[in-house]
Scaffold this active site. Structure first.
Site, mmCIF file in Angstrom:
data_model
loop_
_atom_site.group_PDB
_atom_site.id
_atom_site.type_symbol
_atom_site.label_atom_id
_atom_site.label_comp_id
_atom_site.label_asym_id
_atom_site.label_seq_id
_atom_site.Cartn_x
_atom_site.Cartn_y
_atom_site.Cartn_z
ATOM 1 N N HIS A 41 14.786 18.232 -25.963
ATOM 2 C CA HIS A 41 15.016 19.002 -24.663
ATOM 3 C C HIS A 41 13.706 18.966 -23.879
ATOM 4 C CE1 HIS A 41 18.006 21.882 -26.319
ATOM 5 N NE2 HIS A 41 17.408 21.611 -27.564
ATOM 6 N N GLU A 123 11.257 21.167 -27.795
ATOM 7 C CA GLU A 123 11.177 21.055 -26.408
ATOM 8 C C GLU A 123 10.022 20.204 -25.728
ATOM 9 O OE1 GLU A 123 12.876 22.471 -23.842
ATOM 10 O OE2 GLU A 123 13.926 24.184 -24.709
ATOM 11 N N HIS A 162 19.446 16.985 -25.344
ATOM 12 C CA HIS A 162 20.590 18.051 -25.072
ATOM 13 C C HIS A 162 21.681 17.450 -24.427
ATOM 14 C CE1 HIS A 162 20.331 22.317 -23.828
ATOM 15 N NE2 HIS A 162 21.261 22.251 -24.630
ATOM 16 N N ASP A 172 18.879 17.513 -19.798
ATOM 17 C CA ASP A 172 17.603 16.947 -20.385
ATOM 18 C C ASP A 172 17.759 16.235 -21.746
ATOM 19 O OD1 ASP A 172 18.675 19.640 -21.111
ATOM 20 O OD2 ASP A 172 16.730 19.890 -22.178
#
Length: 196
Positions: A41, A123, A162, A172
């Protein structure tokens, strides 16, 4: 501190080298042995700004609604990822890998829904339009290699964005993410430690 070196995962699913901020936004996986997907992500809070305490606060339900106009719409969300890689390559872990983090939302991978059940969410601090940094790619490759060695159901092919698991809903990590370069780095990391 927090920069990824050759990585160790403790028995309880925490990275030895990472900064740790425990998120309450997690729960038990339906099948703890089924960790078979890594989801990449990107996040920045406020959008397009880097640094600051805001991502930690979002993932620990303490983001102030009045801290920035954007926060009014997201401060109430109950979300988390397993780990965040900052622009400088430093890593923060929020959820142990054995637990289910709340990162994927409505999602499907190779016919299976509810990707949170069987995935690890990572992330990258960034946006879908700005290039990610070399330290981020290095840290991501090291972390992914470590996870592939630790969890047998994970393979190099089972790493997705994602956008791949929630097409039309999420975009993303975006066109700014260099998948070919990342996969090359990952192969190098796996080869470096293949006999370890």
């Amino acid at each position: 501190m927090g920069h990824m070196e050759p990585v160790d995962i403790s028995g309880d699913g925490w990275l030895a080298a990472a900064r740790r901020v425990s998120s309450p936004n997690c729960d038990a996986r339906p099948d703890p042995a089924d960790i078979s997907l890594i989801v990449v992500h990107c996040i920045s809070l406020p959008p397009g700004e880097f640094g600051g305490p805001w991502i930690d606060q979002l993932f620990t339900n303490s983001l102030p609604a009045n801290g920035h106009p954007y926060f009014a719409d997201v401060h109430h969300l109950k979300v988390s990822a397993h780990a965040l890689i900052r622009r400088d390559g430093s890593v923060t872990q929020y959820v142990p890998f054995q637990q289910r983090a709340w990162h994927a939302g409505v999602s499907r991978y190779q016919g299976r829904e509810r990707c949170n059940d069987f995935s690890i969410g990572i992330e990258l601090e960034g946006t879908e339009t700005e290039p990610y940094t070399a330290p981020q790619y290095t840290a991501l490759a090291m972390l992914a290699a470590c996870l592939l060695r630790r969890y047998p159901a994970l393979t190099q092919e089972r790493i997705a964005g994602h956008s791949d698991i929630a097409p039309g809903r999420k975009t993303d990590p975006g066109d700014s993410f260099d998948w070919a370069g990342f996969r090359r780095l990952l192969r190098e990391k796996l080869a470096d430690n293949g006999s370890a």
